[in-house]
Enzyme design. Structure first.
Site, PDB file in Angstrom:
ATOM      1  N   ASN A 157       3.819   0.396   2.948  1.00 34.37           N
ATOM      2  CA  ASN A 157       3.659   1.575   2.137  1.00 34.37           C
ATOM      3  C   ASN A 157       5.098   1.784   1.004  1.00 34.37           C
ATOM      4  OD1 ASN A 157       3.235   4.365   1.356  1.00 34.37           O
ATOM      5  ND2 ASN A 157       4.675   4.960   2.367  1.00 34.37           N
ATOM      6  N   HIS A 187       7.808   4.104  -0.909  1.00 34.37           N
ATOM      7  CA  HIS A 187       8.442   5.321  -0.821  1.00 34.37           C
ATOM      8  C   HIS A 187       9.594   5.319  -1.581  1.00 34.37           C
ATOM      9  CE1 HIS A 187       8.871   9.082   1.265  1.00 34.37           C
ATOM     10  NE2 HIS A 187      10.258   8.868   1.145  1.00 34.37           N
ATOM     11  N   SER A 203      12.346   2.271  -0.987  1.00 37.79           N
ATOM     12  CA  SER A 203      11.656   1.428   0.197  1.00 37.79           C
ATOM     13  C   SER A 203      10.382   0.854   0.187  1.00 37.79           C
ATOM     14  CB  SER A 203      12.006   2.274   1.366  1.00 37.79           C
ATOM     15  OG  SER A 203      13.506   2.785   1.594  1.00 37.79           O
ATOM     16  N   ASP A 250       6.538   7.560   7.222  1.00 36.98           N
ATOM     17  CA  ASP A 250       7.677   6.829   6.492  1.00 36.98           C
ATOM     18  C   ASP A 250       8.744   6.399   7.513  1.00 36.98           C
ATOM     19  OD1 ASP A 250       6.571   7.315   4.337  1.00 36.98           O
ATOM     20  OD2 ASP A 250       7.467   9.512   4.103  1.00 36.98           O
TER      21      ASP A 250
HETATM   22  C1  GRF Z   1       5.422   6.244  -6.240  1.00 35.86           C
HETATM   23  O1  GRF Z   1       6.319   7.144  -6.862  1.00 35.86           O
HETATM   24  C2  GRF Z   1       5.275   6.235  -4.930  1.00 35.86           C
HETATM   25  O2  GRF Z   1       6.635   5.744  -4.387  1.00 35.86           O
HETATM   26  C3  GRF Z   1       4.957   7.492  -4.268  1.00 35.86           C
HETATM   27  O3  GRF Z   1       3.839   7.855  -4.977  1.00 35.86           O
HETATM   28  C4  GRF Z   1       4.108   7.405  -6.131  1.00 35.86           C
HETATM   29  C5  GRF Z   1       2.874   6.666  -6.757  1.00 35.86           C
HETATM   30  O4  GRF Z   1       3.048   6.732  -8.244  1.00 35.86           O
HETATM   31  N1  GRF Z   1       4.424   7.411  -2.802  1.00 35.86           N
HETATM   32  P1  GRF Z   1       1.956   5.786  -8.869  1.00 35.86           P
HETATM   33  O5  GRF Z   1       0.451   6.500  -8.539  1.00 35.86           O
HETATM   34  O6  GRF Z   1       1.780   4.533  -8.530  1.00 35.86           O
HETATM   35  O7  GRF Z   1       1.985   6.187 -10.622  1.00 35.86           O
END
Ligand code: GRF
Length: 199
Positions: free
Chosen positions: A108, A110, A137, A146
Site C-alpha cells: 500500500n 500512504h 511510505s 497502515d
Molecule cells: C495517494 O496520495 C495515496 O498516497 C493515497 O491515495 C492517493 C491516490 O491518488 N493512498 P491517485 O488516485 O493515485 O491519484
C-alpha cells in the site's frame, strides 16, 4: 494487479514506468505486467487510465455488499482469479479485513512517514502538524491499518511558506517515484537480477 478508488495518477505512473517495459539493466526483472485493475468506485477516473492501456478494470461497488466481510470475500475471489504475483493498493480507499489480508500479498502507498499519520486525511494532518518533515511510505498490507512493515520511505523538509498545495505536490512527486521502486524491490529484490516475469 492494481487496486484504486480515485484519480488513478499512481496507476498512471506504474503503467508509464513498469507496464510491459523492456529490461534496462541487470538489476531488473525481464518484464512487468499489470494484469488487471479493480476499483470499488464505479465512477473512478482511474478506470479510463486503465482502459487507455487496454487493461480491464473490474468494478466492485462496495455499497452493494451487505458487509465489509462480504465485499472482501468477493474481492479475494476476483483477485485470485487473476493469479497476480503482487497486489498494489494505489489509492484504494478501503480498510481490508483479515479474510483478505491473510491470503493476499499486497502493498500500500500512504502519503505520510509512517507510523505517523495513519488513516484518512494523512496529507492534511501531516501538513498541519508540528513535524518539520513530510513524506511517503510504501508498506506491506496487514490486518492493522497502515501498520505493515515498511518497504520504502522518503521524506522532505517543509519549506518556509509551504502551502497545502505545494506540500501535496511534493508528496505526489515522491509517490510517482517511490511506488514503482517498491514494486521492483518486492518482485525482484533490491539489487539481485532475476529472470522470471513479474505480473
Ligand atoms: C495517494 O496520495 C495515496 O498516497 C493515497 O491515495 C492517493 C491516490 O491518488 N493512498 P491517485 O488516485 O493515485 O491519484
Amino acid at each position: 494487479m492494481v487496486l484504486f478508488s480515485g484519480a488513478g495518477s499512481n496507476l498512471a505512473s506504474i503503467l508509464e514506468k513498469l507496464h510491459k517495459k523492456q529490461v534496462r539493466d541487470n538489476h531488473e526483472c525481464l518484464g512487468y505486467e499489470v494484469v488487471a485493475c479493480i476499483t470499488n468506485k464505479p465512477d473512478a477516473k482511474g478506470i479510463s487510465i486503465a482502459t487507455s492501456h487496454n487493461i480491464s478494470t473490474v468494478v466492485l461497488d462496495h455499497t452493494l455488499f451487505e458487509s465489509r466481510e462480504a465485499f472482501d470475500a468477493k474481492l479475494l475471489r476476483v483477485v485470485q482469479s487473476f493469479e497476480p504475483d503482487l497486489v498494489v493498493l494505489a489509492g484504494f480507499m478501503r480498510i481490508l479485513t483479515s479474510g483478505f489480508t491473510s491470503q493476499i500479498k499486497a502493498i500500500n502507498l500512504h502519503p505520510s512517514l509512517l507510523p505517523l499519520f495513519k488513516g484518512a486525511k494523512a496529507i492534511e494532518r501531516s501538513f498541519e502538524s508540528e513535524e518539520h518533515e513530510g513524506g511517503v511510505s510504501v508498506h506491506y498490507v496487514s490486518e492493522e491499518l497502515d501498520a505493515g512493515s515498511v518497504i520504502l520511505q522518503e521524506s522532505f523538509l517543509k519549506s518556509e511558506g509551504e502551502t497545502l498545495e505545494s506540500f501535496t505536490q511534493k508528496i505526489k512527486t515522491i509517490e510517482y517515484k517511490l511506488l514503482p521502486l517498491a514494486i521492483k524491490k518486492v518482485l525482484c529484490g533490491s539489487s539481485q537480477p532475476k529472470q522470471s516475469q513479474a505480473r
